[in-house]
Design an enzyme around this catalytic site. Structure first.
Site, PDB file in Angstrom:
ATOM      1  N   GLY A 126       0.808  -1.230   0.000  1.00 35.45           N
ATOM      2  CA  GLY A 126       0.000   0.000   0.000  1.00 35.45           C
ATOM      3  C   GLY A 126       0.834   1.270   0.000  1.00 35.45           C
ATOM      4  CG  LEU A 179       7.317   1.742  -2.361  1.00 32.00           C
ATOM      5  CD1 LEU A 179       8.037   1.288  -1.096  1.00 32.00           C
ATOM      6  CD2 LEU A 179       8.181   2.743  -3.119  1.00 32.00           C
ATOM      7  CG  ASP A 218       3.679   0.089 -11.565  1.00 35.42           C
ATOM      8  OD1 ASP A 218       4.167   1.221 -11.767  1.00 35.42           O
ATOM      9  OD2 ASP A 218       2.524  -0.088 -11.147  1.00 35.42           O
ATOM     10  CB  SER A 269       0.695  -5.879  -7.403  1.00 35.25           C
ATOM     11  OG  SER A 269       0.690  -4.601  -7.984  1.00 35.25           O
TER      12      SER A 269
END
Ligand code: GLA
Length: 391
Positions: free
Chosen positions: A127, A130, A177, A133
């Site tokens: 959360g 960063l 990401d 997932s």
């Protein structure tokens, strides 16, 4: 926990559960987003870095078509068969892994022939924005590629992780990401161009580091705010494609600030506000690249502050907690720049700092934050680090 300890704990837990060491282990780091916010799905530019925290995925093949996946921190196990790989509504953490597995086999996981037993453990704060997932997707992808003898390049694996997000986890994210986790390099930033999917490592130089400051504000990208921002950008791109005749516009990447100024009146007010953010961010990343090449950290930092202002005023993906952190950072001379990092709506701020003043910076920000909210943010120095790899 340090990465080595995470690895040791994971392998020990795997061995305790299955009576043998895993056949493969892979590691993938989280990321910080340094400049270029919500530009990835607009086919724009981003500066990011892989961080020194990540997730390990350990796996061995099973004898049959059964699969088993354990989240080693919770010691929760999901069991399924190759014929029934689908998005889960409970224990939703498994979707990042099962989605990645599904798309590694082009949506036909039964083609794998044999199932697997997998277990994962990481040290990325959840959360915090960063990308824990994406790290999980990328270490899953590398480990399962090795296990099944699949060869795919880094960008393809990043896209597989992104597809898992879209179809299994329900987040319409861009490629940032996953790509940052794959293409990170020690001491370097990753400069991405999401039109051509090119990823370049840019040396950070000496005497400079990042500090992540995690607010305690909720960060959830699947609750619609992220999707609505993306939709507004796509709507705006369609509008500009209509008014900018003679110019090919498919994404906001193709629109300049001057064009936005000239035509913004034709857009609904909120759509216009959303659109200017990625347009400005693209310009800032390109400017930032030049400043960085000249070692102008103050100039680069000023762009980070501008980026945050744009999030705050135009894209409206900041929140009071993040604004408080950035405002506090501005008053500290050893901070070059600060901005929210990642999707927004909570999560963390990324500060460009002089690492020798880390203690002073953390104390000053904590003081301001605590005075307002009563609790403390988490400040950690981040070293740009190596991207995903087999262990
Ligand atoms: C999240 C998404 C990324 C990117 C950033 C904002 O991290 O997963 O794809 O859009 O937000 O730049």
């Amino acid at each position: 926990m340090q990465n080595k300890e995470v690895y040791d704990e994971l392998v020990a837990k795997f061995e305790a559960k299955y009576g043998a060491k895993p056949e493969v282990v892979a590691y993938a780091p989280g990321r910080i987003e340094v400049l270029g916010n919500h530009t990835d799905y607009n086919e724009g530019y981003v500066f990011s870095a892989a961080i020194d925290k990540g997730t390990f995925f350990a796996a061995s093949k099973s004898a049959g078509t059964d699969c088993e996946l354990t989240a080693a921190d919770l010691m929760e196990t999901a069991a399924f068969d190759l014929s029934s790989v689908k998005p889960a509504k409970e224990m939703t953490w498994q979707n990042y892994v099962t989605g990645t597995f599904n798309w590694l086999f082009d949506g036909e996981p039964a083609k794998a022939g044999k199932g697997w037993k997998g277990m994962f453990l990481g040290n990325i704060p959840l959360g915090a924005g960063l990308s824990s997932s994406a790290a999980l997707e990328m270490c899953t992808a590398l480990a399962l590629c090795k296990l099944y003898g699949i060869e795919k390049d880094k960008t393809t694996l990043a896209k597989i992780g992104q597809k898992a997000e879209h179809t299994f986890a329900g987040c319409p994210c861009g490629l940032l990401d996953q790509a940052s986790s794959m293409y990170g390099k020690e001491g370097s930033l990753v400069k991405s161009d999401f039109r051509f999917n090119t990823f370049e490592n840019v040396d950070m130089g000496e005497g400079v580091a990042f500090m992540m400051v995690k607010s305690n504000a909720k960060h959830a990208l699947v609750d619609g705010a992220y999707a609505s921002r993306r939709q507004a950008c796509e709507d705006a791109a369609k509008f500009f494609a209509g008014v900018l005749r003679g110019k090919k516009v498919t994404h906001l990447r193709d629109v300049t600030m001057a064009e936005w100024v000239l035509y913004r009146g034709g857009l609904a007010e909120t759509t216009a506000k959303r659109a200017v953010h990625p347009i400005g961010e693209d310009e800032r990343v390109l400017q930032g690249a030049e400043l960085l090449s000249k070692g102008d950290l103050a100039g680069f930092g000023a762009l980070m502050y501008d980026s945050h202002e744009s999030s705050r005023n135009w894209f409206e993906n900041s929140c009071d907690e993040l604004d408080t952190i950035v405002d506090a950072a501005k008053a500290i001379p050893e901070v070059y720049g600060a901005r929210l990092s990642g999707g927004g709506f909570g999560g963390s701020c990324c500060l460009l700092v002089d690492p020798s003043a880390a203690g002073k910076i953390a104390a000053a920000i904590t003081k301001e934050y605590k005075a307002k909210y009563g609790d403390e943010p988490v400040c950690s120095l981040i070293k740009p680090s190596e991207g995903a790899h087999l262990v």
